[in-house]
Design a protein around this motif. Structure first.
Motif, short mmCIF file in Angstrom:
data_model
loop_
_atom_site.label_atom_id
_atom_site.label_comp_id
_atom_site.label_asym_id
_atom_site.label_seq_id
_atom_site.Cartn_x
_atom_site.Cartn_y
_atom_site.Cartn_z
N LEU A 1 8.69 3.54 10.69
CA LEU A 1 7.98 4.05 9.52
C LEU A 1 6.81 4.96 9.88
CD1 LEU A 1 8.01 0.87 7.26
CD2 LEU A 1 9.57 2.79 7.27
N GLU B 1 7.23 -8.43 13.60
CA GLU B 1 6.08 -9.14 14.17
C GLU B 1 6.39 -9.69 15.54
OE1 GLU B 1 4.49 -11.85 11.27
OE2 GLU B 1 3.56 -10.18 10.22
N THR C 1 0.82 -1.20 0.00
CA THR C 1 0.00 0.00 0.00
C THR C 1 0.86 1.25 0.00
OG1 THR C 1 -0.10 -0.13 2.38
CG2 THR C 1 -1.92 -1.10 1.17
N GLN C 2 2.10 1.12 0.40
CA GLN C 2 2.93 2.32 0.48
C GLN C 2 4.39 1.97 0.25
OE1 GLN C 2 2.19 4.47 4.00
NE2 GLN C 2 3.13 6.34 3.23
N SER D 1 9.64 -14.14 4.30
CA SER D 1 8.72 -13.06 3.96
C SER D 1 8.06 -13.41 2.63
CB SER D 1 9.49 -11.75 3.82
OG SER D 1 8.65 -10.74 3.34
N VAL E 1 8.28 3.11 0.78
CA VAL E 1 9.06 3.98 1.66
C VAL E 1 10.49 3.98 1.21
CG1 VAL E 1 9.88 4.29 4.02
CG2 VAL E 1 7.57 3.51 3.63
N TYR F 1 12.08 -6.43 2.70
CA TYR F 1 11.33 -5.85 3.80
C TYR F 1 10.73 -6.95 4.67
CZ TYR F 1 7.29 -3.71 6.06
OH TYR F 1 6.34 -3.31 6.96
N TRP F 2 11.01 -6.87 5.94
CA TRP F 2 10.46 -7.84 6.88
C TRP F 2 9.66 -7.05 7.91
CZ3 TRP F 2 12.10 -13.07 6.59
CH2 TRP F 2 13.13 -13.29 5.71
N PRO F 3 8.36 -7.04 7.80
CA PRO F 3 7.61 -6.31 8.83
C PRO F 3 7.88 -6.91 10.21
CG PRO F 3 6.13 -7.55 7.40
CD PRO F 3 7.50 -7.72 6.84
N VAL G 1 4.82 -12.51 6.90
CA VAL G 1 6.01 -13.21 7.39
C VAL G 1 5.57 -14.53 8.01
CG1 VAL G 1 7.92 -13.15 9.03
CG2 VAL G 1 7.29 -11.10 7.80
N ASP H 1 0.64 -1.21 5.22
CA ASP H 1 1.82 -2.04 4.91
C ASP H 1 2.80 -1.21 4.12
OD1 ASP H 1 1.21 -4.66 5.96
OD2 ASP H 1 -0.47 -4.61 4.56
N TYR H 2 4.05 -1.46 4.36
CA TYR H 2 5.09 -0.73 3.66
C TYR H 2 6.03 -1.72 3.02
CZ TYR H 2 3.92 3.37 6.48
OH TYR H 2 3.30 4.42 7.08
N TYR H 3 6.73 -1.27 2.02
CA TYR H 3 7.94 -2.00 1.67
C TYR H 3 9.01 -1.00 1.34
CZ TYR H 3 7.41 -1.51 -3.43
OH TYR H 3 7.34 -1.03 -4.70
N ILE H 4 10.22 -1.41 1.54
CA ILE H 4 11.32 -0.48 1.34
C ILE H 4 11.79 -0.54 -0.09
CG2 ILE H 4 13.69 0.02 2.05
CD1 ILE H 4 12.85 -0.84 4.84
N GLN H 5 11.92 0.65 -0.67
CA GLN H 5 12.14 0.73 -2.10
C GLN H 5 13.60 0.55 -2.49
OE1 GLN H 5 10.89 4.46 -3.62
NE2 GLN H 5 9.73 3.59 -5.28
N ILE I 1 -2.05 9.82 8.47
CA ILE I 1 -1.51 8.49 8.08
C ILE I 1 -1.29 7.56 9.28
CG2 ILE I 1 0.90 9.23 8.11
CD1 ILE I 1 1.19 7.46 5.58
#
Lengths: 243, 534
Positions: free
Chosen positions: B528, B514, A22-23, A148, A25, B510-512, A154, B501-505, B494
């Motif tokens: 973030l 948990e 969704t985003q 992941s 970063v 990217y491992w959220p 995850v 959810d994010y991911y790094i560009q 925001i």
């Protein structure tokens, strides 16, 4: 460890189609990791606050799978397993496997005489063959990791190995087998997991080719067959409940 | 008599370098003594001859490197009033024998005795040997004593670097930083003391607020150690010193960059996590500071004393109006550090002996060293977090090291041949070492108490600050509620979207987070969230 999992399992599970973040970063480049070394502690502990703790937990699973090197009989197998984890690392595992009865396509072709001289046939169903297997194994949960999936989910996983003794029932008698295997669990949650086992067992079993098994002839007595060391292998997947 | 003179001569020629020097000095005295033994003193000659035989026998044993026998004999002679005139010489050789046997503390006593007497030709040699024994032992008191007596120009060249280093250390302790800088500058670059001296020289400059000189010294040390491993202790210490000095010079970004140069697999990296957070806060990099805090407040540091970092984290949350997060952090502070304050205050007020205080710290640290996280850290009088903090202090460590060296010396004594242990020297050695251990433990206990008092005072101050921060939080919350009530159609910012959810560009995976902390992820967390101030 995680990298290894990522490499092998991402091929199986991840899909760019599902990746729909969704985003996005952009972290400043100077804040990103520039070294692959790990911090030093007096006592090395690879992971803390584990999501999945196995210590003193019991697992029940229902499994289906296939026999990988079965020439004559049906390859579909099903069964169940119970595992008690003494610690996060050491466990004992009971496994029960049943073979679906009947001949597979190759077995049927041989029975009908396909590819053989006229009048010849080989009906493997007349020979005693493995019907069920029960094994009691020591299991070591060697690695705990995570993967992941699709950058949004995850999943924890563990890699384990097991070895033990088994009993194979061929409908006439039970035979002792040596059993080894490796497996991998993918934890869907703290209480559910998918378990995949690759199992290899060796035993002194009946050689069906030691007798002439024409389809029109009566089945010989089991004692008439000679025996040989047989090595079987199975791949099973099960849904496991952790209590 | 001539035979004796010949014996003495051959003995002098055969001695090792330290002892040969001693015997060279002894030679003339002995020769005179021999000459004096003329016929007119023949009545006493037989008894004198017997004394001399004892003395010569002892020296011969020393010459033959029979350290145990020689030391026993020399000790007997040193106690005998008959050898009063040679007592200094005997004590010096006895000290040397003990030094060679690894009995640094006992040898130090012999050298001190000579130094106290003063005006002996063995004075300078004794000071030198005392400083070496004290250096090996890690006993600052002995070392300081030796340093007060030493004359630099008489000190052997090969040990001068050690001397300048120790003098510099001593001057640092006395806050005489300009003189300390000069002393450290005289440490030879080929000396093993050079990296430490250079680091302390930088520190001495920093103490005088001469930040550019300090940075220059740290850079020199970094360059000097460039050929070593990236985790070389001296190089990393210099990198940290540089980062700290840049912070001191209000160069926040340069300081952050210097902190980032510190390798993650160095044992000092953990300290830099918190320190760099301060620099990030001062540079207004709140997101980066919070990223650091996620590592710092992970389960990997649950037994570390980090009260200030929690308050700092809450202040960062205050800056970005994350009041809920702020409250969680302050609650955590109260949950961990308020009981700790009460416990520490209770220990300080109790009658627990210094020796027990030290023993408590040692026991809890040994249990942790042995069992790691599995250790039962609750069973000790001193809370484990406080004990660990105390154990990381420099003065505690040097005293602890000294005590460990005394234990080693006691072990050496216990492993000596039975004739040695049963001799008057053996009994003396055991008694002396046990007394030293007891006294050193008491001193270490006093250090423990001093740090516990510091912890108590610090926690008291921080608790007061926590009160102010909480007040600011409540004020901020109140304003936020007021604003929400006055606005009918509040747009969701925001941060209200907790499901995002994010991911790094940047091409990194990217491992959220948990809930699990992985060793290889420490230091790689990225906060973030964004600021919620309206």
């Amino acid at each position: 460890m995680k990298q290894l999992y990522s490499f092998t399992l991402a091929l199986l599970f991840s899909s760019t189609i599902l990746a729909n973040p969704t985003q996005k970063v952009e972290v400043p480049v100077d804040e990103l990791a520039t070294e692959s070394v790990m911090p030093v502690f007096d006592k090395i502990n690879v992971v803390k606050n584990k999501n999945i703790n196995l210590n003193k937990r019991i697992e029940f699973g229902g499994a289906v799978g296939m026999s990988l090197n079965e020439p004559f009989y049906k390859q579909l197998i099903y069964g169940g397993n119970i595992t008690f984890n003494f610690t996060d690392v050491h466990a004992i595992n009971y496994n029960f496997t049943m073979w679906q009865d009947g001949l597979n396509n190759y077995g049927k072709q041989l029975k009908s005489g396909e590819g053989q001289e006229v009048g010849n046939s080989f009906d493997a169903s007349k020979a005693p063959h493995a019907k069920s297997l029960q094994s009691l194994n020591y299991q070591i949960n060697a690695y705990y990791g995570k993967i992941s999936l699709t950058k949004q989910y995850v999943m924890n996983l563990s890699l384990y190995g097991f070895a033990g003794l088994a009993s194979i029932d061929d409908g006439d008698s039970s035979r002792i087998a040596l059993n080894v295997g490796i497996g991998q669990k993918f934890y869907l949650s703290n209480n559910f997991a998918l378990r995949f086992d690759l199992n290899v067992f060796a035993y002194e079993g009946i050689d069906p080719t030691s007798k002439d098994l024409r389809r029109e002839q009566p089945a010989p007595a089991p004692s008439e067959f000679s025996t040989m060391t047989l090595i079987g292998s199975t791949l099973m997947g099960s849904l496991v409940i952790l209590l | 008599m001539m035979k004796l003179a010949v014996l003495l001569f051959s003995f002098i020629v055969g001695m090792f370098f330290e002892i040969s020097d001693v015997y060279a000095k002894a030679d003339s005295a002995e020769a005179v003594l021999v000459a004096q033994n003329s016929k007119k003193r023949s009545r006493r000659s037989s008894s004198r001859s017997s004394y001399r035989k004892d003395f010569i026998r002892a020296l011969k044993l020393a010459q033959a490197n029979r350290l145990h026998e020689a030391s026993v004999k020399l000790f007997q002679l040193s106690m005998s009033p008959r050898f009063k005139r040679q007592q200094t010489q005997i004590k010096y050789i006895l000290g040397l024998m003990m030094y060679r046997l690894g009995l640094n503390q006992l040898s130090a006593y012999q050298f001190i005795s000579i130094i106290r007497d003063g005006n002996s030709k063995y004075l300078m040699d004794s000071i030198e040997k005392l400083s070496l024994a004290a250096d090996t032992l890690g006993d600052d008191t002995l070392l300081n004593y030796a340093l007060t007596k030493v004359r630099i120009n008489k000190f052997p060249d090969e040990h001068k670097s050690m001397l300048f280093f120790r003098i510099g250390e001593y001057l640092m302790r006395k806050d005489q930083f300009p003189n300390a800088v000069k002393s450290f500058a005289r440490v030879n670059s080929s000396s093993p003391y050079f990296p430490k001296a250079k680091y302390l020289q930088g520190l001495a400059f920093a103490e005088q607020n001469k930040t550019s000189e300090a940075i220059s010294v740290f850079n020199q040390l970094i360059r000097n150690r460039a050929s070593e491993s990236v985790t070389d202790t001296s190089m990393v210490a210099a990198q940290i010193g540089k980062a700290r000095t840049l912070y001191q010079a209000d160069q926040w970004q340069a300081s952050i960059d210097a902190y980032r140069d510190i390798p993650r697999d160095s044992q000092f990296w953990h300290d830099t996590l918190f320190e760099s957070s301060w620099a990030m806060l001062r540079a207004g990099k709140f997101r980066s500071a919070l990223s650091n805090f996620h590592s710092l407040h992970s389960a990997y540091y649950e037994h570390n004393y980090l009260p200030e970092s929690l308050l700092l984290r809450s202040i960062v949350y205050l800056y970005i109006c994350q009041f809920d997060e702020m409250e969680k952090v302050l609650d955590l502070f109260n949950r961990i550090y308020k009981p700790l304050y009460n416990d520490v205050r209770g220990i300080i007020d109790s009658n627990i002996s210094y020796e027990d205080l030290y023993n408590q710290v040692v026991q809890s640290m040994s249990a942790y060293d042995k069992y790691g996280d599995e250790a039962n850290v609750d069973g000790y009088v001193i809370p484990f977090i406080a004990a660990r903090r105390v154990a990381s202090e420099g003065d505690y460590q040097s005293n602890h090291k000294y005590i460990q060296n005394l234990y080693k010396e006691r072990k050496i004594i216990k492993s000596m041949p039975s004739f040695w242990r049963g001799s008057s020297l053996g009994r003396y050695a055991e008694k002396v070492i046990n007394i030293r251990i007891r006294k050193a433990k008491r001193k270490a206990g006093r250090i423990v108490k001093k740090h516990l008092i510091f912890i108590k005072n610090e926690l008291f101050d921080l608790s007061e600050q926590e009160g102010f921060i909480k007040f600011e939080m409540l004020k901020g919350k109140k304003n936020q509620v007021k604003k929400n009530m006055s606005e009918t159609n509040v747009s969701k910012n925001i941060d209200s979207n907790r499901e995002r959810d994010y991911y790094i560009q940047n091409g990194y995976e990217y491992w959220p987070f948990e809930g699990e902390y992985w060793l290889d992820e420490l230091g790689n967390y990225h906060y973030l969230g964004k600021q919620s101030c309206e």
